[in-house]
Design an enzyme around this catalytic site. Structure first.
Site, PDB file in Angstrom:
ATOM      1  N   TYR A 141       0.789  -1.235  -0.068  1.00  5.03           N
ATOM      2  CA  TYR A 141      -0.040  -0.070   0.097  1.00  5.03           C
ATOM      3  C   TYR A 141       0.823   1.300  -0.235  1.00  5.03           C
ATOM      4  O   TYR A 141       0.349   2.297  -0.267  1.00  5.03           O
ATOM      5  CB  TYR A 141      -0.891   0.052   1.142  1.00  5.03           C
ATOM      6  CG  TYR A 141      -2.074  -1.160   1.171  1.00  5.03           C
ATOM      7  CD1 TYR A 141      -2.274  -1.738  -0.112  1.00  5.03           C
ATOM      8  CD2 TYR A 141      -2.992  -1.268   2.100  1.00  5.03           C
ATOM      9  CE1 TYR A 141      -3.158  -2.688   0.030  1.00  5.03           C
ATOM     10  CE2 TYR A 141      -3.691  -2.086   2.239  1.00  5.03           C
ATOM     11  CZ  TYR A 141      -4.076  -3.119   0.967  1.00  5.03           C
ATOM     12  OH  TYR A 141      -4.948  -4.082   0.827  1.00  5.03           O
ATOM     13  N   LYS A 208       3.565 -15.308   1.869  1.00  5.57           N
ATOM     14  CA  LYS A 208       3.717 -16.192   0.530  1.00  5.57           C
ATOM     15  C   LYS A 208       5.111 -16.156   0.292  1.00  5.57           C
ATOM     16  O   LYS A 208       5.350 -15.891  -0.869  1.00  5.57           O
ATOM     17  CB  LYS A 208       3.069 -15.252  -0.301  1.00  5.57           C
ATOM     18  CG  LYS A 208       2.466 -15.968  -1.569  1.00  5.57           C
ATOM     19  CD  LYS A 208       1.550 -16.852  -1.434  1.00  5.57           C
ATOM     20  CE  LYS A 208       1.414 -17.571  -3.032  1.00  5.57           C
ATOM     21  NZ  LYS A 208       0.552 -18.986  -2.870  1.00  5.57           N
ATOM     22  N   ASP A 240      -2.557 -18.304   1.169  1.00  8.05           N
ATOM     23  CA  ASP A 240      -3.852 -19.115   0.429  1.00  8.05           C
ATOM     24  C   ASP A 240      -4.227 -20.362   1.440  1.00  8.05           C
ATOM     25  O   ASP A 240      -5.611 -20.182   1.433  1.00  8.05           O
ATOM     26  CB  ASP A 240      -3.243 -19.614  -1.002  1.00  8.05           C
ATOM     27  CG  ASP A 240      -1.761 -20.228  -0.911  1.00  8.05           C
ATOM     28  OD1 ASP A 240      -1.103 -20.047   0.212  1.00  8.05           O
ATOM     29  OD2 ASP A 240      -1.504 -20.790  -1.784  1.00  8.05           O
ATOM     30  N   ASP A 264      -5.358  -7.202   5.618  1.00 10.37           N
ATOM     31  CA  ASP A 264      -6.655  -6.662   5.160  1.00 10.37           C
ATOM     32  C   ASP A 264      -7.355  -7.467   4.691  1.00 10.37           C
ATOM     33  O   ASP A 264      -8.783  -7.675   5.020  1.00 10.37           O
ATOM     34  CB  ASP A 264      -5.951  -5.629   4.075  1.00 10.37           C
ATOM     35  CG  ASP A 264      -7.264  -4.591   3.638  1.00 10.37           C
ATOM     36  OD1 ASP A 264      -8.319  -4.504   4.293  1.00 10.37           O
ATOM     37  OD2 ASP A 264      -7.064  -3.927   2.933  1.00 10.37           O
ATOM     38  N   ASP A 268     -11.014  -9.215   7.052  1.00  7.82           N
ATOM     39  CA  ASP A 268     -12.349  -9.412   6.292  1.00  7.82           C
ATOM     40  C   ASP A 268     -13.020 -10.744   6.305  1.00  7.82           C
ATOM     41  O   ASP A 268     -14.232 -10.725   6.456  1.00  7.82           O
ATOM     42  CB  ASP A 268     -12.488  -8.676   4.905  1.00  7.82           C
ATOM     43  CG  ASP A 268     -12.578  -7.065   5.091  1.00  7.82           C
ATOM     44  OD1 ASP A 268     -12.335  -6.505   6.258  1.00  7.82           O
ATOM     45  OD2 ASP A 268     -13.211  -6.205   4.353  1.00  7.82           O
TER      46      ASP A 268
END
Ligand code: NAD
Length: 378
Positions: A141, A208, A240, A264, A268
């Protein structure tokens, strides 16, 4: 104790849910003898409408001079066409940055009375009580270079000065940079270790590392810190797999520590375990002044209708007592009041599943009033 708080109601349902959180906050103050002084300031669309900018200097100063900040929500369709610097969301990124908070804490916990509200089977979500510790000021970001470039950049040679950064409408490629330093990784993993020590002492570090160099560094640094903390059990998981495990067996997690982007998305996903985004509090900590906010946005579809669930904002106040003021009894009293209101069958619209007997639908401010009653009667 004397506490000075800044309230940033923001946009949409933000003012509605912060009003209820303030009532709960003052009830705790009254019940436990704390003097709580509050001041409001503008942010997001409300600040754009009043002053033409999403984060006025005055707001930053007011926040910096308080012990903690409570934010409602920002954003809405009215400002969606604004240029990036004049979008309400830049106010949120700006205040997080100004206060220097590098960690976002997002708990997801199942209230017994809400087991039926989750889309997952009750036996899968039984006992879920996890905390996602998301790095907040680094990663993709904020990483540079970022932008759009023309055709010559498709070979990946973005640094060539011939490929100047252009606007989206003329772009052939868009690019962002995922970047983490050792220092950034160390401080967030250290915070996760401290938090795990006040919980069940288990940390899952999510990355990852099978694909990304930034994740390989993340895993290397986390593993090095893990080796110095034999009292905390560390595991490592690819993002994942973590996304899959969160719906397959969420109760296995205690603390999850991860990067800005992965946190993020995973938080959620974890949000939906609880049945409604209206139940999820969060905290941004690690900097000069901590900021507490519900996870949800400004919900323009229900704004101004007294339909919003204020419990995420109210539970954000509980986090404030727990993590910033270290007043555990006050935090527990608030949480117990929420638990008992839910156990008595009161629900805002977002928590209603069809035709459950013994359930009463309440508005946003009725829910707030009931929590206040619960606090005063406990
Ligand atoms: P949202 O969280 O605002 O709403 C998603 C859905 O959840 C909507 O159907 C909404 O009605 C419902 N919902 C959300 N909070 C609720 C609550 N407390 N009670 C009952 N129902 C609730 O997300 P969105 O629709 O993607 O975004 C709307 C606006 O909010 C956008 O402008 C977005 O940029 C902004 N946003 C702000 C924040 C923030 O302030 N931290 C976070 C996310 C989105």
């Amino acid at each position: 104790m004397k506490l000075t708080l800044t309230i940033l109601p923001g946009d949409g349902i933000g003012p509605e849910v912060t009003a209820e959180a303030l009532k709960a906050l003052q009830a705790i103050g009254q019940r436990f003898g704390h003097l709580i002084e509050t001041q409001s300031a503008l942010i997001g669309g409300a600040a754009l409408d009043a002053l033409g900018i999403p984060l006025p200097d005055e707001t930053i100063k007011t926040c910096e001079n308080s012990d903690a900040v409570l934010l409602g929500a920002i954003g809405g369709p009215r400002w969606d066409r604004n240029p990036p610097a004049l979008k309400p969301e830049s106010g949120l990124l700006g205040i997080r940055k100004a206060l220097g908070n590098y960690a976002n804490l997002r708990p997801a916990r199942i209230f017994t009375a809400l087991k039926g509200a989750s889309t997952l089977k009750p036996e899968v979500i039984e006992g879920v009580d996890l905390l996602i510790v998301r790095e907040l000021t680094g990663g993709i970001y904020f990483g540079k270079p970022r932008g759009f470039a023309g055709g010559g950049a498709t070979d990946g040679n973005l640094h060539d000065s011939a490929h100047k950064v252009i606007e989206v409408k003329d772009a052939v490629v868009g690019f962002n940079t995922e970047i983490y330093s050792v220092g950034e990784i160390e401080r967030i993993v250290r915070m996760a270790i401290e938090l795990a020590r006040s919980r069940r002492r288990r940390i899952c570090s999510v990355d990852k590392a099978n694909v990304l160099e930034s994740s390989q560094l993340w895993r290397h640094v986390a593993a090095r810190l893990a080796a110095t903390c034999p009292d905390v059990q560390f595991t490592f998981m690819y993002v994942d797999n973590c996304a899959m495990q969160l719906v397959a067996n969420p109760a296995q997690f205690d603390v999850i520590v991860t990067s800005n982007l992965f946190g993020d998305i995973l938080s959620d996903e974890a949000a939906m375990l609880t049945g409604s985004i209206g139940m999820l509090p969060s905290a941004c900590v690690g900097g000069r002044v901590p900021l507490f906010e519900p996870v949800h946005g400004s919900a323009p579809d229900i704004a101004g209708q007294n339909l919003a669930n204020p419990l995420a904002a109210i539970l954000s106040v509980a986090m404030m007592f727990q993590y910033t003021f270290h007043l555990s009894e006050e935090a527990r009293t608030l949480e117990r009041a929420v638990e008992s209101v839910l156990a008595e069958g009161f629900r805002t619209r977002d928590l209603l599943s069809s035709s459950v007997p013994g359930i009463t639908r309440v508005s946003c401010n009725e829910m707030g009033d009931r929590v206040v009653n619960g606090i005063m009667q406990s």
